[in-house]
Motif scaffolding. Structure first.
Motif, PDB file in Angstrom:
ATOM      1  N   UNK A  56      53.343  24.998  31.795  1.00 24.28           N
ATOM      2  CA  UNK A  56      52.486  24.439  32.840  1.00 24.28           C
ATOM      3  C   UNK A  56      52.541  25.360  34.045  1.00 24.28           C
ATOM      4  N   UNK A  57      51.410  25.982  34.375  1.00 25.62           N
ATOM      5  CA  UNK A  57      51.383  26.930  35.482  1.00 25.62           C
ATOM      6  C   UNK A  57      51.396  26.159  36.797  1.00 25.62           C
ATOM      7  N   UNK A  58      52.249  26.590  37.724  1.00 27.53           N
ATOM      8  CA  UNK A  58      52.399  25.897  39.004  1.00 27.53           C
ATOM      9  C   UNK A  58      52.136  26.776  40.218  1.00 27.53           C
ATOM     10  N   UNK A  59      52.109  28.105  40.022  1.00 27.41           N
ATOM     11  CA  UNK A  59      51.851  28.978  41.168  1.00 27.41           C
ATOM     12  C   UNK A  59      51.461  30.370  40.690  1.00 27.41           C
ATOM     13  N   UNK A  60      50.827  31.115  41.575  1.00 25.65           N
ATOM     14  CA  UNK A  60      50.470  32.505  41.329  1.00 25.65           C
ATOM     15  C   UNK A  60      50.916  33.332  42.513  1.00 25.65           C
TER      16      UNK A  60
ATOM     17  N   UNK B 227      42.320  32.749  57.946  1.00 26.38           N
ATOM     18  CA  UNK B 227      42.098  33.024  56.535  1.00 26.38           C
ATOM     19  C   UNK B 227      42.888  32.140  55.586  1.00 26.38           C
ATOM     20  N   UNK B 228      42.291  31.884  54.441  1.00 25.66           N
ATOM     21  CA  UNK B 228      42.907  31.106  53.367  1.00 25.66           C
ATOM     22  C   UNK B 228      42.624  31.813  52.051  1.00 25.66           C
ATOM     23  N   UNK B 229      43.638  31.915  51.192  1.00 21.24           N
ATOM     24  CA  UNK B 229      43.458  32.441  49.847  1.00 21.24           C
ATOM     25  C   UNK B 229      43.374  31.266  48.887  1.00 21.24           C
ATOM     26  N   UNK B 230      42.280  31.223  48.135  1.00 22.62           N
ATOM     27  CA  UNK B 230      42.057  30.133  47.186  1.00 22.62           C
ATOM     28  C   UNK B 230      42.075  30.678  45.767  1.00 22.62           C
ATOM     29  N   UNK B 231      42.594  29.902  44.827  1.00 27.40           N
ATOM     30  CA  UNK B 231      42.643  30.317  43.427  1.00 27.40           C
ATOM     31  C   UNK B 231      42.185  29.176  42.520  1.00 27.40           C
ATOM     32  N   UNK B 232      41.468  29.527  41.471  1.00 25.46           N
ATOM     33  CA  UNK B 232      41.060  28.575  40.444  1.00 25.46           C
ATOM     34  C   UNK B 232      41.334  29.187  39.070  1.00 25.46           C
ATOM     35  N   UNK B 233      41.794  28.373  38.140  1.00 25.05           N
ATOM     36  CA  UNK B 233      42.041  28.808  36.761  1.00 25.05           C
ATOM     37  C   UNK B 233      40.970  28.234  35.844  1.00 25.05           C
TER      38      UNK B 233
ATOM     39  N   UNK C 214      52.629  34.181  47.681  1.00 26.71           N
ATOM     40  CA  UNK C 214      52.499  33.098  46.718  1.00 26.71           C
ATOM     41  C   UNK C 214      51.434  32.086  47.080  1.00 26.71           C
ATOM     42  N   UNK C 215      50.800  31.549  46.051  1.00 26.63           N
ATOM     43  CA  UNK C 215      49.794  30.502  46.216  1.00 26.63           C
ATOM     44  C   UNK C 215      50.140  29.356  45.260  1.00 26.63           C
ATOM     45  N   UNK C 216      50.753  28.282  45.758  1.00 21.67           N
ATOM     46  CA  UNK C 216      51.093  27.150  44.891  1.00 21.67           C
ATOM     47  C   UNK C 216      49.840  26.390  44.464  1.00 21.67           C
ATOM     48  N   UNK C 217      49.909  25.768  43.311  1.00 16.74           N
ATOM     49  CA  UNK C 217      48.762  25.027  42.795  1.00 16.74           C
ATOM     50  C   UNK C 217      48.868  23.554  43.167  1.00 16.74           C
TER      51      UNK C 217
ATOM     52  N   UNK D 290      44.839  43.324  37.909  1.00 15.88           N
ATOM     53  CA  UNK D 290      45.446  42.873  39.156  1.00 15.88           C
ATOM     54  C   UNK D 290      46.952  42.779  38.960  1.00 15.88           C
ATOM     55  N   UNK D 291      47.711  43.190  39.971  1.00 19.88           N
ATOM     56  CA  UNK D 291      49.159  43.009  39.932  1.00 19.88           C
ATOM     57  C   UNK D 291      49.448  41.553  40.293  1.00 19.88           C
ATOM     58  N   UNK D 292      50.095  40.817  39.389  1.00 19.08           N
ATOM     59  CA  UNK D 292      50.261  39.383  39.601  1.00 19.08           C
ATOM     60  C   UNK D 292      51.500  38.868  38.878  1.00 19.08           C
ATOM     61  N   UNK D 293      51.915  37.671  39.282  1.00 15.42           N
ATOM     62  CA  UNK D 293      52.959  36.919  38.581  1.00 15.42           C
ATOM     63  C   UNK D 293      52.525  35.455  38.531  1.00 15.42           C
TER      64      UNK D 293
END
Length: 220
Positions: free
Chosen positions: A34-38, A52-58, A89-92, A155-158
């Motif tokens: 279960x992915x919880x953050x990027x 500014x805000x960074x938004x992410x969607x999967x 980090x961007x928590x989901x 993209x460099x990511x975790x």
């Protein structure tokens, strides 16, 4: 944060997020979790971020591109981000279960980011990440239909989450190594305990030949 499951940590170039430039990445999971953050490696372009805000969607992935409705999403405040490159980090807020071997896509959008003081992220130009590829949108609308594939970069990511322990075999090896290295000390302790156990002790009833006189044991 949880366990890091999927990542690309290769060589780094830069990608600039603006109000009309967005990036994403397709990836195949190596195990179910279960992915919880990027996290991405990022910094402010000119000065400390004031807005500014960074938004992410999967999303699920079809032919290398995001498809359907968002499976998970989250956001993080960019205010205070400095010009020094760092893991950001961007928590989901909404998590989702990812299935081993399936391909997914995450799409990142910078809201309220100025063109001058843009958000700079790192990309891997070696294209050695085999489980997906970088996506780019050059349209102000972050709609997934506007993303195209950039085959030569990633993209460099975790990605972190909760699930099975991914590095179990490595953990077992480490435990075995510690046990072997401590064997001599453990054997010595066992020997000391054995010697103590074998030593005579005072029963208090005279049967052991030790008499107590004035609180001092003496040989009878």
């Amino acid at each position: 944060m949880g366990i890091v499951y999927d990542n690309d940590l290769g060589g780094q170039a830069t990608k600039s997020f603006t109000s009309a430039t967005h990036y994403g990445q397709s990836f195949s999971t190596e195990t179910s979790y279960t992915v919880t953050s990027i996290e991405i490696i990022a910094n402010a372009n000119l000065t400390v971020m004031a807005t500014g805000i960074l938004s992410v969607q999967f999303y699920a992935t079809l032919s290398g591109l995001p498809t359907g409705t968002a499976l998970a999403w989250g956001s993080a405040n960019l205010i205070g981000l400095t010009t020094t490159a760092q893991w950001f980090g961007c928590p989901l807020n909404q998590t989702t279960a990812l299935v081993s071997g399936q391909q997914y896509t995450f799409c990142l959008t910078g809201y309220g980011v100025s063109t001058a003081n843009s958000l700079i992220a790192r990309s891997d130009i070696s294209a050695t990440y085999a489980n997906g590829t970088l996506l780019q949108s050059l349209v102000s609308s972050p709609a997934i239909s506007n993303f195209t594939v950039l085959l030569t970069e990633d993209l460099v990511f975790r990605l972190s989450g909760n699930g099975a322990i991914r590095y179990l075999s490595g953990a077992i090896s480490a435990i075995a190594y510690i046990s072997v290295s401590a064997f001599d000390k453990l054997a010595a302790n066992i020997n000391i305990i054995s010697n103590i156990s074998a030593a005579p002790y005072h029963t208090g009833d005279g049967s052991d030949g030790l008499l107590v006189k004035g609180g001092v044991e003496a040989q009878g």
